[in-house]
Write a protein that holds these residues in place. Structure first.
Motif, short mmCIF file in Angstrom:
data_model
loop_
_atom_site.label_atom_id
_atom_site.label_comp_id
_atom_site.label_asym_id
_atom_site.label_seq_id
_atom_site.Cartn_x
_atom_site.Cartn_y
_atom_site.Cartn_z
N THR A 93 0.85 -1.19 0.00
CA THR A 93 0.00 0.00 0.00
C THR A 93 0.89 1.24 0.00
O THR A 93 1.88 1.31 0.73
CB THR A 93 -0.90 0.03 1.25
N VAL B 162 -3.37 4.03 -2.14
CA VAL B 162 -3.47 3.13 -3.29
C VAL B 162 -3.03 1.75 -2.83
O VAL B 162 -1.92 1.58 -2.33
CB VAL B 162 -2.60 3.61 -4.46
N THR C 51 -2.28 -2.17 -3.86
CA THR C 51 -1.92 -3.06 -4.95
C THR C 51 -2.01 -4.49 -4.47
O THR C 51 -1.37 -4.85 -3.48
CB THR C 51 -0.50 -2.75 -5.45
N GLU D 24 -4.38 -2.17 -9.03
CA GLU D 24 -4.36 -1.06 -8.10
C GLU D 24 -5.77 -0.57 -7.80
O GLU D 24 -6.57 -0.40 -8.73
CB GLU D 24 -3.51 0.09 -8.64
N ARG E 96 -7.68 2.55 -5.74
CA ARG E 96 -7.52 3.82 -5.05
C ARG E 96 -8.68 4.00 -4.07
O ARG E 96 -9.85 3.93 -4.44
CB ARG E 96 -7.50 4.97 -6.05
#
Length: 604
Positions: free
Chosen positions: A56, A358, A360, A366, A368
Motif C-alpha cells: 500500500t 493506493v 496493490t 491497483e 484507489r
C-alpha cells in the motif's frame, strides 16, 4: 347431525431437541474425505475473484503546532523541542516562598563567587544591604494589639515569623527582589556603586537559571479560565493552503493533553497571531506491506484451527434494545478478519491527515481508496477543520509526568442551607516549601485572636455575666473558609456572563472581636486569588459560573510537575489540577442568633 371428533397425528423432527444436536456440536474429526466434505460444506473451497493486498502507498500532510493560546489571550509561539504541550498550557506564575527566595539569593551569591573574583565578598555585602528581605508584614508595632489583630494570620504563624525574623536585618539577599528588578530592565550592577559588566552578565545567567529550574518566562500567560475553573487551550496550525487555523478544547482539567475533545473554531479578534509565515503542511509518503488486524477472541482463519478462549463473543447476551452490543459481536465474529492496518509516520505534536491511499494486490491491480466524508458515514479519530478537511491531532503529551504533593488545595462545596458555596482552603503553602493543613492554621489564628482579647471580669458566685439572652449577628466561621455568594450580573459583566443572570462572587466573612474593629478575612491561597499582597489589601474580584460547582463539589489543587523530555532535559512547571469534590456540607452558618448566657461557676 351427529358431531364427530376429528384427530390428527403428525410426526416431524424438532431441531430444538438438544439431544439430536450433540453429535453436530461436537465437531468430531474423522477421515480425510470427511474433513474435505465439511470444508466444502462451510464454503472454504469456494474461490473469490479477488486478490490479497500486497503493498500500500499512503500519502499525507502534517502541520506542526505553531502556537498555543486561549480565548481572550494572544497565541504564544510553540516549539516542540522546548517541551510538551502541557508546559505552555498549564504553566502558572510562580510566587516564591520565603525559603525559595532565600535559595535564589544564595544561588546569586554562588554565581558572583564564580565570576567576580577577588571582589566577591564586597559585592555580596552590597547586595545584601540593598536587597534586604521584604517581609509581607513589617515587624514594627508588635505592641499594638489592634495591629496584631488586623494581621492575625501572619502573627499567629510561628513558623513564618521565626523564618522571617531570622532573615531580617540584611542577613541574606532577597533573590526574588533581584529577579523582579532584572525583569523590569534594571541591570544587576544597578545595585552597586558603579557599573560592572561582569555582574551584568551574571544577572543574565541568574535569569536563565530561574527560567530553567522553575519553568518560568518573562512574558508568561496561562490558558486557565477562572470562571469555568478549567483550562481552555487553543492550538494554532497551518491549513491546506497555509492559512492559520485553530483547534480549541474546553473542559481541560490538567490531566494530560489528548487528541479527543479538540474542535475547530474561528480565530477571535482578541487572539493575536504571531509572525505568520504561511507555510503549507509538510507532505509525506510511505509504501508498506499491510498486515491483518488481530485482536483477542477474533475467529480463526482456518476451520480446524484452535481459537483463543480468553474472549468468548458467544457469551454476549444483548437485550433487544442494545444495538451497540449486537453490532460489536457481529463485527468480531463475522468481519473481524476483513481489516488491514498500514502505518504511516507523522511527527509528534502536529495536525495530520491522509490525502490518498493506493492498494496493490498480488495480481498487480491497483485500487484507489477515497476518503469517506463524515456527512455520508461515521468518522473516528478525526476532527473537521475550518477548511472542511479531516485532521487528526497527534499530541506530544508526556506519558510519564511526575507530580508533587499539593502545594495548595481548595475544595468548593455547596451549602444549600446558607444558599452559598464555600471555598475551603485545605492546604496552604508553607514558607519552607510544600503545603500545610489549612484547618490547623485556622485554629492557630483563632487561639491567637482569643489571646489578644481582654478577659471578662469575674462575676459573683452563681450569678450570670448578663441576665437574659445574648444577641449574635451570625456564627463565626473558621478563617480557612471563604464564602462565594450568588450575585446578579451587572451591566459591565454581560459580555463575560453571556446569558447568565447570576454568578458566584467571592466574598469575605468578618473577623469579629469585642475589643477591635471588624476585619475582612482574606484568602491565603492563589487558587482563591491571593497574589502575595499584604493581608489588609483588597484582592482582585473572583467570579465563578454557578453551574461549574455541582452538588458533588470541585477540588482544585496546585502541584509541581516534572518530566524528562526526549532530548534529555528536565522540565518543571507549576500547574492547577481539577478533581471531583466531596459533596455538600452544612456549615451551620446562621444569622441573627439569640443564645442563653451560661452561668459562671462560683469562685473558690
Amino acid at each position: 347431525m351427529e358431531e364427530s371428533i376429528l384427530m390428527w397425528n403428525r410426526l416431524e423432527a424438532s431441531p430444538r431437541n438438544e439431544t439430536q444436536l450433540d453429535n453436530a456440536l461436537r465437531f468430531e474429526i474423522r477421515d480425510a474425505l470427511w474433513m474435505l466434505t465439511r470444508q466444502w460444506q462451510f464454503g472454504e473451497l469456494d474461490g473469490e475473484d479477488a486478490g490479497t493486498a500486497a503493498f500500500t502507498r499512503i500519502t499525507g500532510q502534517a502541520s506542526p503546532v505553531k502556537g498555543v493560546g486561549s480565548p481572550g489571550m494572544p497565541f504564544q509561539p510553540f516549539d516542540l523541542n522546548q517541551g510538551p504541550l502541557e508546559l505552555p498550557i498549564e504553566r502558572e506564575e510562580f510566587i516564591p516562598s520565603v525559603a525559595d527566595r532565600l535559595e535564589m539569593g544564595r544561588h546569586w551569591e554562588r554565581i558572583l563567587r564564580k565570576r567576580a573574583g577577588v571582589q566577591t565578598e564586597e559585592l555580596i555585602q552590597q547586595f545584601r544591604s540593598r536587597l534586604p528581605f521584604q517581609v509581607p508584614i513589617p515587624l514594627t508595632g508588635t505592641g499594638d494589639r489592634a495591629y496584631l489583630f488586623q494581621h492575625a494570620q501572619k502573627f499567629s504563624d510561628e513558623t513564618s515569623i521565626g523564618l522571617t525574623g531570622a532573615l531580617a536585618g540584611g542577613r541574606a539577599a532577597d533573590g526574588y527582589a533581584l529577579l523582579l528588578a532584572l525583569r523590569a530592565g534594571k541591570p544587576a550592577s544597578g545595585f552597586l556603586d558603579q557599573a560592572n559588566p561582569v555582574v551584568d552578565a551574571a544577572g543574565q545567567e541568574f535569569m536563565q537559571w530561574f527560567e530553567r529550574v522553575f519553568g518560568q518566562k518573562i512574558s508568561q500567560k496561562t490558558s486557565w479560565h477562572p470562571q469555568h475553573l478549567e483550562y481552555q487551550p487553543s492550538l494554532l496550525f497551518s491549513g491546506v493552503n497555509g492559512e492559520p487555523q485553530t483547534l480549541s478544547k474546553e473542559e481541560y482539567d490538567g490531566d494530560g493533553v489528548e487528541w479527543h475533545g479538540f474542535t475547530a473554531k474561528p480565530l477571535q479578534e482578541s487572539q493575536r497571531v504571531p509572525a505568520w509565515s504561511g507555510e503549507t503542511p509538510v507532505l509525506s509518503a510511505e509504501t508498506v506491506i499491510p498486515a491483518g488486524v488481530r485482536f483477542r477472541g477474533m475467529p480463526a482463519k482456518r476451520l480446524w484451527e484452535m481459537e483463543d478462549g480468553q474472549v468468548d463473543f458467544g457469551s454476549i447476551r444483548p437485550a433487544s434494545t442494545e444495538l451497540s452490543k449486537m453490532l460489536f459481536a457481529e463485527f468480531g465474529l463475522v468481519y473481524g478478519n476483513d481489516w488491514f492496518v498500514a502505518p504511516i509516520r507523522f511527527p509528534s505534536g502536529s495536525i495530520c491527515r491522509i490525502t490518498g491511499m493506493v492498494v496493490t494486490d498480488i495480481f498487480g491491480k491497483e485500487t484507489r481508496l477515497a476518503e469517506i466524508p463524515p456527512e455520508k458515514n461515521w468518522s473516528f479519530f478525526q476532527t473537521q477543520g475550518e477548511d472542511k478537511k479531516q485532521w487528526l491531532f497527534l499530541s506530544n503529551t508526556a506519558p510519564f509526568v511526575e507530580e508533587s504533593k499539593p502545594v495548595e488545595k481548595v475544595s468548593f462545596v455547596r451549602d444549600e442551607m446558607a444558599n452559598m458555596v464555600w471555598g475551603v482552603e485545605e492546604i496552604i503553602a508553607s514558607p519552607y516549601g510544600g503545603g500545610r493543613e489549612g484547618e490547623t492554621l485556622a485554629k492557630q489564628t483563632g487561639l491567637w485572636i482569643r489571646s489578644l482579647e481582654t478577659p471578662l471580669s469575674p462575676a459573683g458566685p452563681g450569678k450570670l455575666l448578663s441576665e437574659g439572652w445574648a444577641y449574635k449577628a451570625g456564627t463565626l466561621m473558621a478563617e480557612n473558609r471563604i464564602p462565594f455568594i450568588p450575585m446578579s450580573v451587572e451591566p459591565a459583566q454581560l459580555e463575560l456572563a453571556g446569558r447568565r443572570k447570576v454568578m458566584l462572587q467571592r466574598a469575605a466573612t468578618p473577623r469579629v472581636s469585642n475589643d477591635f474593629q471588624p476585619v475582612r478575612i482574606r484568602p491565603r491561597t492563589r487558587l482563591l486569588g491571593w497574589t502575595g499582597k499584604p493581608e489588609n489589601e483588597k484582592p482582585a474580584p473572583l467570579l465563578i459560573f454557578e453551574e461549574e460547582i455541582p452538588r458533588t463539589g470541585v477540588a482544585l489543587s496546585m502541584v509541581w510537575k516534572r518530566v524528562r523530555w526526549f532530548d534529555g532535559q528536565t522540565l518543571h512547571w507549576l500547574a492547577r489540577k481539577k478533581e471531583v469534590g466531596k459533596g455538600e456540607i452544612d456549615a451551620n452558618f446562621r444569622f441573627d442568633l439569640l443564645q442563653k448566657r451560661e452561668a459562671t461557676p462560683a469562685a473558690t
